[in-house]
Design a protein around this motif. Structure first.
Motif, PDB file in Angstrom:
ATOM      1  N   ALA A 249       0.827  -1.213   0.000  1.00 40.56           N
ATOM      2  CA  ALA A 249       0.000   0.000   0.000  1.00 40.56           C
ATOM      3  C   ALA A 249       0.859   1.261   0.000  1.00 40.56           C
ATOM      4  N   VAL A 250       1.928   1.246   0.761  1.00 42.82           N
ATOM      5  CA  VAL A 250       2.803   2.425   0.821  1.00 42.82           C
ATOM      6  C   VAL A 250       3.530   2.630  -0.505  1.00 42.82           C
ATOM      7  N   LEU A 251       4.106   1.565  -1.031  1.00 40.61           N
ATOM      8  CA  LEU A 251       4.857   1.693  -2.277  1.00 40.61           C
ATOM      9  C   LEU A 251       3.948   2.002  -3.455  1.00 40.61           C
ATOM     10  N   GLY A 252       2.692   1.636  -3.349  1.00 45.21           N
ATOM     11  CA  GLY A 252       1.733   1.946  -4.414  1.00 45.21           C
ATOM     12  C   GLY A 252       1.402   3.412  -4.523  1.00 45.21           C
ATOM     13  N   ARG A 253       1.856   4.218  -3.575  1.00 46.30           N
ATOM     14  CA  ARG A 253       1.607   5.667  -3.614  1.00 46.30           C
ATOM     15  C   ARG A 253       2.727   6.417  -4.327  1.00 46.30           C
ATOM     16  N   GLY A 254       3.559   5.678  -5.038  1.00 51.27           N
ATOM     17  CA  GLY A 254       4.685   6.323  -5.710  1.00 51.27           C
ATOM     18  C   GLY A 254       4.335   7.016  -7.008  1.00 51.27           C
ATOM     19  N   ARG A 259       4.879   0.637 -11.054  1.00 49.35           N
ATOM     20  CA  ARG A 259       3.942  -0.498 -10.999  1.00 49.35           C
ATOM     21  C   ARG A 259       4.388  -1.408  -9.861  1.00 49.35           C
ATOM     22  N   VAL A 260       3.477  -1.706  -8.964  1.00 47.54           N
ATOM     23  CA  VAL A 260       3.833  -2.525  -7.807  1.00 47.54           C
ATOM     24  C   VAL A 260       2.984  -3.791  -7.790  1.00 47.54           C
ATOM     25  N   SER A 261       3.577  -4.875  -7.305  1.00 49.62           N
ATOM     26  CA  SER A 261       2.858  -6.140  -7.189  1.00 49.62           C
ATOM     27  C   SER A 261       3.498  -6.958  -6.076  1.00 49.62           C
ATOM     28  N   VAL A 262       2.725  -7.911  -5.554  1.00 53.30           N
ATOM     29  CA  VAL A 262       3.207  -8.740  -4.447  1.00 53.30           C
ATOM     30  C   VAL A 262       3.818 -10.020  -5.000  1.00 53.30           C
ATOM     31  N   GLY A 263       5.017 -10.344  -4.531  1.00 60.14           N
ATOM     32  CA  GLY A 263       5.639 -11.613  -4.848  1.00 60.14           C
ATOM     33  C   GLY A 263       5.641 -12.496  -3.615  1.00 60.14           C
TER      34      GLY A 263
END
Length: 316
Positions: A249-254, A259-263
């Motif tokens: 959630a924090v990194l998605g505010r960049g 583009r962010v996704s969970v690994g």
């Protein structure tokens, strides 16, 4: 040297369409090259392939296969082309071997002249014991391998591959890759390779034609495209795996450039601004009590470049 495929100002507009399916495409493919064809659905890949096969003619512009118009009436260019179509037809009620015989007849090949080649290909693909089976009893992967064999009959100097690995398991895909590379090495076969497996093109192709909305976007080596357009990739691991969702959630505010996704136990961050934006985002995460265990930067891939070039909202 005559190009294997030469296109100059190539345009195709179908009746009733308001825009071109292929628009002002110009490129040359040198003999013996393995070239990837990459673009989102509706980009014009199928139309381009049909024109190279001579199945449809350009609205305007020039297209040549080994110096010959592929649509010319004698079929001289068509006889130099082998094609693996995404949905190649079989006569399902005939044995697999009879389907190969029919293909040979359509290509004007005498069966006794190519029988040794057929046997070699059947052995290479592990299909020697399947030739007597009716086509409908074969698995999807087996029919796919028979399609590749049909395209290779007569050793055409140009191969057009539309998803040749579709329906194959990992072992089957590697069989196809190995055989195609051996064919190019031994006979100098030129290959135009379309695939939704971007990694497949990255591993196997000298250069990649990227098209979108019928237009040429880039034509370069996969590594060059990755370095120029792939941006940066970072894997961020929290100290506590349970914090992965909050970290996302924090990194998605960049911003939209990231583009962010969970690994598995990490958050992947991609985009041109990754290195510039990440430190501030990590500081914000730590202020919220999210400990950062590790940050790993990775080399961008052709897939990263593709998403940058045509947009992440497309299915490539």
């Amino acid at each position: 040297m005559t190009a294997a495929v030469h296109a100059d100002g190539l345009v195709k507009r179908y009746s009733g369409m308001t825009q071109d399916a292929v628009s002002d495409l110009s490129f040359d493919i040198e003999p013996g090259a393995v070239i990837g064809l990459l673009g989102p659905n509706g980009a014009g890949k199928t139309t381009l392939t049909k024109m190279i096969c001579g199945a449809t003619v350009p609205t305007r512009g020039t297209l040549e296969v080994f110096g010959v118009d592929p649509a010319e009436p004698t079929g001289a260019a068509k006889r130099r082309i082998g094609a693996v179509h995404q949905n190649g037809p079989f006569d399902m009620m005939l044995p697999a071997l009879d389907n190969l015989r029919i293909t040979a007849a359509f290509k004007g090949l005498r069966w006794r002249d190519i029988r040794r080649q057929v046997d070699d290909l059947l052995a290479a693909f592990g299909l020697a014991g399947k030739t007597g089976q009716l086509a409908f009893t074969l698995s999807g992967g087996e029919r796919r391998r028979f399609q590749v064999i049909r395209a290779l009959l007569g050793d055409p100097p140009l191969l057009l591959l539309d998803e040749p690995s579709a329906g194959l398991d990992v072992s089957g895909r590697h069989q196809v890759w190995s055989l195609l590379h051996d064919l190019r090495r031994r006979q100098g076969t030129t290959i135009l390779w379309t695939s939704h497996y971007v990694e497949e093109l990255e591993r196997n192709c000298r250069r990649v034609l990227v098209i979108n909305h019928g237009r040429l976007v880039e034509f370069a080596a996969p590594r060059e495209l990755a370095e120029r357009f792939g941006g940066q990739v970072a894997l961020v691991r929290p100290d506590r795996p349970r914090d992965t969702g909050e970290l996302l959630a924090v990194l998605g505010r960049g911003g939209p450039q990231l583009r962010v996704s969970v690994g598995e136990g990490h958050v992947e961050v991609k985009g041109q601004g990754t290195r510039a934006c990440l430190p501030a985002l990590l500081t914000r995460a730590e202020a919220l009590g999210i400990g950062i265990g590790a940050v790993e930067y990775r080399t961008p891939s052709l897939e990263d470049a593709f998403l940058t070039l045509v947009g992440a909202g497309h299915d490539g």
